[in-house]
Motif scaffolding. Structure first.
Motif, PDB file in Angstrom:
ATOM      1  N   PRO A  98       0.826  -1.209  -0.140  1.00 13.73           N
ATOM      2  CA  PRO A  98       0.052   0.073   0.059  1.00 13.73           C
ATOM      3  C   PRO A  98       0.799   1.279  -0.154  1.00 13.73           C
ATOM      4  O   PRO A  98       1.642   1.472   0.493  1.00 13.73           O
ATOM      5  CB  PRO A  98      -0.915  -0.293   1.422  1.00 13.73           C
ATOM      6  N   GLY A  99       0.614   2.213  -0.847  1.00 16.89           N
ATOM      7  CA  GLY A  99       1.321   3.423  -1.008  1.00 16.89           C
ATOM      8  C   GLY A  99       2.329   3.415  -2.153  1.00 16.89           C
ATOM      9  O   GLY A  99       2.737   4.299  -2.957  1.00 16.89           O
ATOM     10  N   ASP A 100       2.582   2.031  -2.753  1.00 12.81           N
ATOM     11  CA  ASP A 100       3.380   1.918  -3.923  1.00 12.81           C
ATOM     12  C   ASP A 100       2.408   2.282  -5.204  1.00 12.81           C
ATOM     13  O   ASP A 100       1.411   1.983  -5.232  1.00 12.81           O
ATOM     14  CB  ASP A 100       4.017   0.498  -4.073  1.00 12.81           C
ATOM     15  N   PHE A 101       3.103   2.409  -6.181  1.00 14.34           N
ATOM     16  CA  PHE A 101       2.817   2.528  -7.594  1.00 14.34           C
ATOM     17  C   PHE A 101       3.087   1.413  -8.424  1.00 14.34           C
ATOM     18  O   PHE A 101       4.183   0.982  -8.315  1.00 14.34           O
ATOM     19  CB  PHE A 101       2.864   4.049  -8.178  1.00 14.34           C
ATOM     20  N   VAL A 102       2.226   1.155  -9.558  1.00 14.01           N
ATOM     21  CA  VAL A 102       2.573   0.152 -10.378  1.00 14.01           C
ATOM     22  C   VAL A 102       2.246   0.662 -11.809  1.00 14.01           C
ATOM     23  O   VAL A 102       1.126   1.139 -12.029  1.00 14.01           O
ATOM     24  CB  VAL A 102       1.964  -1.350 -10.249  1.00 14.01           C
ATOM     25  N   ILE A 103       3.264   0.772 -12.674  1.00 15.69           N
ATOM     26  CA  ILE A 103       2.941   0.923 -14.142  1.00 15.69           C
ATOM     27  C   ILE A 103       2.449  -0.257 -14.707  1.00 15.69           C
ATOM     28  O   ILE A 103       3.238  -1.103 -15.083  1.00 15.69           O
ATOM     29  CB  ILE A 103       4.205   1.649 -14.842  1.00 15.69           C
ATOM     30  N   VAL A 104       1.139  -0.542 -14.857  1.00 12.20           N
ATOM     31  CA  VAL A 104       0.610  -1.671 -15.417  1.00 12.20           C
ATOM     32  C   VAL A 104       1.036  -1.771 -17.042  1.00 12.20           C
ATOM     33  O   VAL A 104       1.017  -0.779 -17.585  1.00 12.20           O
ATOM     34  CB  VAL A 104      -0.876  -1.466 -15.259  1.00 12.20           C
ATOM     35  N   ASP A 105       1.336  -3.216 -17.331  1.00 15.38           N
ATOM     36  CA  ASP A 105       1.416  -3.607 -18.721  1.00 15.38           C
ATOM     37  C   ASP A 105       0.529  -4.443 -19.299  1.00 15.38           C
ATOM     38  O   ASP A 105       0.705  -4.823 -20.495  1.00 15.38           O
ATOM     39  CB  ASP A 105       2.854  -3.584 -18.949  1.00 15.38           C
ATOM     40  N   GLN A 106      -0.262  -5.292 -18.361  1.00 16.58           N
ATOM     41  CA  GLN A 106      -1.127  -6.168 -18.895  1.00 16.58           C
ATOM     42  C   GLN A 106      -2.243  -6.177 -18.187  1.00 16.58           C
ATOM     43  O   GLN A 106      -2.176  -5.909 -17.068  1.00 16.58           O
ATOM     44  CB  GLN A 106      -0.393  -7.762 -18.775  1.00 16.58           C
ATOM     45  N   PHE A 107      -3.273  -6.854 -18.662  1.00 10.28           N
ATOM     46  CA  PHE A 107      -4.649  -6.924 -17.998  1.00 10.28           C
ATOM     47  C   PHE A 107      -5.252  -8.532 -18.271  1.00 10.28           C
ATOM     48  O   PHE A 107      -5.040  -9.119 -19.304  1.00 10.28           O
ATOM     49  CB  PHE A 107      -5.668  -5.921 -18.836  1.00 10.28           C
ATOM     50  N   ILE A 108      -6.249  -8.675 -17.120  1.00 15.89           N
ATOM     51  CA  ILE A 108      -6.914  -9.606 -17.359  1.00 15.89           C
ATOM     52  C   ILE A 108      -8.462  -9.289 -17.095  1.00 15.89           C
ATOM     53  O   ILE A 108      -8.738  -8.720 -16.050  1.00 15.89           O
ATOM     54  CB  ILE A 108      -6.601 -10.867 -16.345  1.00 15.89           C
ATOM     55  N   ASP A 109      -9.276  -9.257 -18.150  1.00 18.98           N
ATOM     56  CA  ASP A 109     -10.519  -8.321 -18.232  1.00 18.98           C
ATOM     57  C   ASP A 109     -11.478  -9.504 -17.675  1.00 18.98           C
ATOM     58  O   ASP A 109     -11.868 -10.505 -18.135  1.00 18.98           O
ATOM     59  CB  ASP A 109     -10.971  -8.238 -19.540  1.00 18.98           C
ATOM     60  N   ARG A 110     -12.096  -9.440 -16.209  1.00 20.76           N
ATOM     61  CA  ARG A 110     -13.228  -9.902 -15.869  1.00 20.76           C
ATOM     62  C   ARG A 110     -14.442  -9.241 -15.844  1.00 20.76           C
ATOM     63  O   ARG A 110     -15.404  -9.909 -15.098  1.00 20.76           O
ATOM     64  CB  ARG A 110     -12.984 -10.623 -14.426  1.00 20.76           C
ATOM     65  N   VAL A 150       7.968   8.443  -5.312  1.00 22.08           N
ATOM     66  CA  VAL A 150       7.066   7.256  -5.192  1.00 22.08           C
ATOM     67  C   VAL A 150       7.858   5.790  -5.417  1.00 22.08           C
ATOM     68  O   VAL A 150       8.799   5.669  -6.265  1.00 22.08           O
ATOM     69  CB  VAL A 150       6.102   7.155  -6.047  1.00 22.08           C
ATOM     70  N   THR A 151       7.587   4.951  -4.434  1.00 21.43           N
ATOM     71  CA  THR A 151       8.007   3.518  -4.768  1.00 21.43           C
ATOM     72  C   THR A 151       7.130   2.999  -5.909  1.00 21.43           C
ATOM     73  O   THR A 151       6.045   2.719  -5.718  1.00 21.43           O
ATOM     74  CB  THR A 151       8.041   2.576  -3.289  1.00 21.43           C
ATOM     75  N   VAL A 152       8.124   2.641  -7.025  1.00 16.61           N
ATOM     76  CA  VAL A 152       7.192   2.409  -8.293  1.00 16.61           C
ATOM     77  C   VAL A 152       7.628   0.924  -8.798  1.00 16.61           C
ATOM     78  O   VAL A 152       8.801   0.970  -8.925  1.00 16.61           O
ATOM     79  CB  VAL A 152       7.080   3.538  -9.322  1.00 16.61           C
ATOM     80  N   HIS A 153       6.709   0.155  -9.409  1.00 16.64           N
ATOM     81  CA  HIS A 153       6.980  -0.792  -9.953  1.00 16.64           C
ATOM     82  C   HIS A 153       6.840  -0.943 -11.437  1.00 16.64           C
ATOM     83  O   HIS A 153       5.728  -0.654 -11.800  1.00 16.64           O
ATOM     84  CB  HIS A 153       6.342  -2.193  -9.398  1.00 16.64           C
ATOM     85  N   ASP A 154       7.713  -1.239 -12.235  1.00 15.06           N
ATOM     86  CA  ASP A 154       7.802  -1.052 -13.754  1.00 15.06           C
ATOM     87  C   ASP A 154       7.370  -2.418 -14.152  1.00 15.06           C
ATOM     88  O   ASP A 154       7.776  -3.367 -14.351  1.00 15.06           O
ATOM     89  CB  ASP A 154       9.241  -0.776 -13.939  1.00 15.06           C
ATOM     90  N   GLY A 155       5.891  -2.478 -14.443  1.00 10.13           N
ATOM     91  CA  GLY A 155       5.204  -3.590 -15.068  1.00 10.13           C
ATOM     92  C   GLY A 155       4.360  -4.182 -14.237  1.00 10.13           C
ATOM     93  O   GLY A 155       4.923  -4.617 -12.689  1.00 10.13           O
TER      94      GLY A 155
END
Length: 293
Positions: A98-110, A150-155
């Protein structure tokens, strides 16, 4: 297009952009109904900006009732070249806290109760969403988040659920363990698919608020905890957005990944079989290939 116009779709906690010059709220009419709200336009560091609160000011739309097609159509009509989606999400990974950011690169659409395409009977099209976000734009968001501290995750893979309820523990564990999703939210689909159909580069910044319900020490999603985290996330998100004009610049080159040419070979319906009313509705999103602009 030769000019960058950055569109920001703000999710929970992000309802405006500070610091815009010549800022004003503008109504946009679309063939798909009214967008979630008026759009806020202006410039930031000399670059045109368009902001739309996804849920509307006051948070009046649920994830299911957000008018996704109208929102993306409105962005296209405003000349937006690059959409950055900012949204709250839950995490399936211990290291994505919590508080981290994620740069999303894929999706699963439900999701299952939403209109997911501008196209259909009268004008059929199939676009590729194998890589549903724009790497160039995602990189800019990653750099902006890092510069913001920000603590950010690439992907990361975003599981889009219908909502509005949160996951059961069994669902949460399945999405995490069997399906390999990293974060979960309710709003990036069909938004990303529609942006691709509209030939707009799209990046998703997922702001983590909780661990969903899989975590042994966080057995359920507590809305009060989410709201507390949202405030800090929203401040960081606004800082991220403020850095984007400097990273993207005002001059716009064609997207190296082809996002702005997604419809080049996607239209399947023969020209003499395209319904005029359907083509008219597509004037903004597909006018480049249908010849209606």
């Amino acid at each position: 297009m030769d000019k960058t116009v950055i569109g920001i779709i703000g999710g929970s906690g992000v309802y405006q952009i500070e610091g815009l010059e010549d800022a004003r709220w503008v109504g946009v009419e679309t063939p798909w109904g009214e967008p979630s709200d008026k759009v806020l336009t202006g410039t930031l560091d000399g670059v045109a900006m368009v902001f739309l609160p996804r849920h509307g000011r006051g948070h009046v739309h649920s994830p299911t009732t957000v008018p996704y097609r109208a929102n993306i159509d409105a962005m296209k009509r405003m000349g937006v070249t690059d959409i950055v989606s900012v949204s709250a999400c839950g995490s399936f990974r211990e290291e994505m806290a919590p508080g981290d950011f994620v740069i999303v690169d894929q999706f699963i659409d439900r999701t299952f109760a939403r209109e997911k395409s501008f196209f259909g009977t009268g004008c059929v099209a199939h676009v590729s969403v194998a890589h549903p976000t724009c790497p160039r734009l995602g990189k800019a968001c990653f750099e902006a988040a890092k510069a913001q501290g920000v603590t950010v995750h690439d992907g990361g893979t975003y599981l889009a659920m219908e909502g509005p309820q949160f996951s059961s523990a069994a669902e949460s564990k399945m999405y995490r363990e069997a399906w390999g999703a990293d974060v979960i939210g309710m709003t990036n689909m069909p938004e990303a698919k529609l942006a691709r159909e509209a030939e707009i580069c799209y990046a998703s910044v997922a702001m983590i608020t909780d661990y969903d319900s899989w975590h042994p020490d966080h057995g359920s999603v507590d809305i009060s905890d989410i709201i507390a985290t949202l405030g800090a996330n929203a401040d960081a998100a606004r800082g991220l957005v403020a850095r984007l004009p400097g990273l993207l610049g005002g001059a716009r080159e064609p997207c190296p990944h082809g996002c702005d040419r997604a419809l080049e070979y996607a239209i399947m319906t023969a020209p003499d079989h395209r319904h005029p009313e359907v083509v008219a509705r597509l004037d903004a999103v597909a006018g480049r290939v249908l010849g209606s602009t």
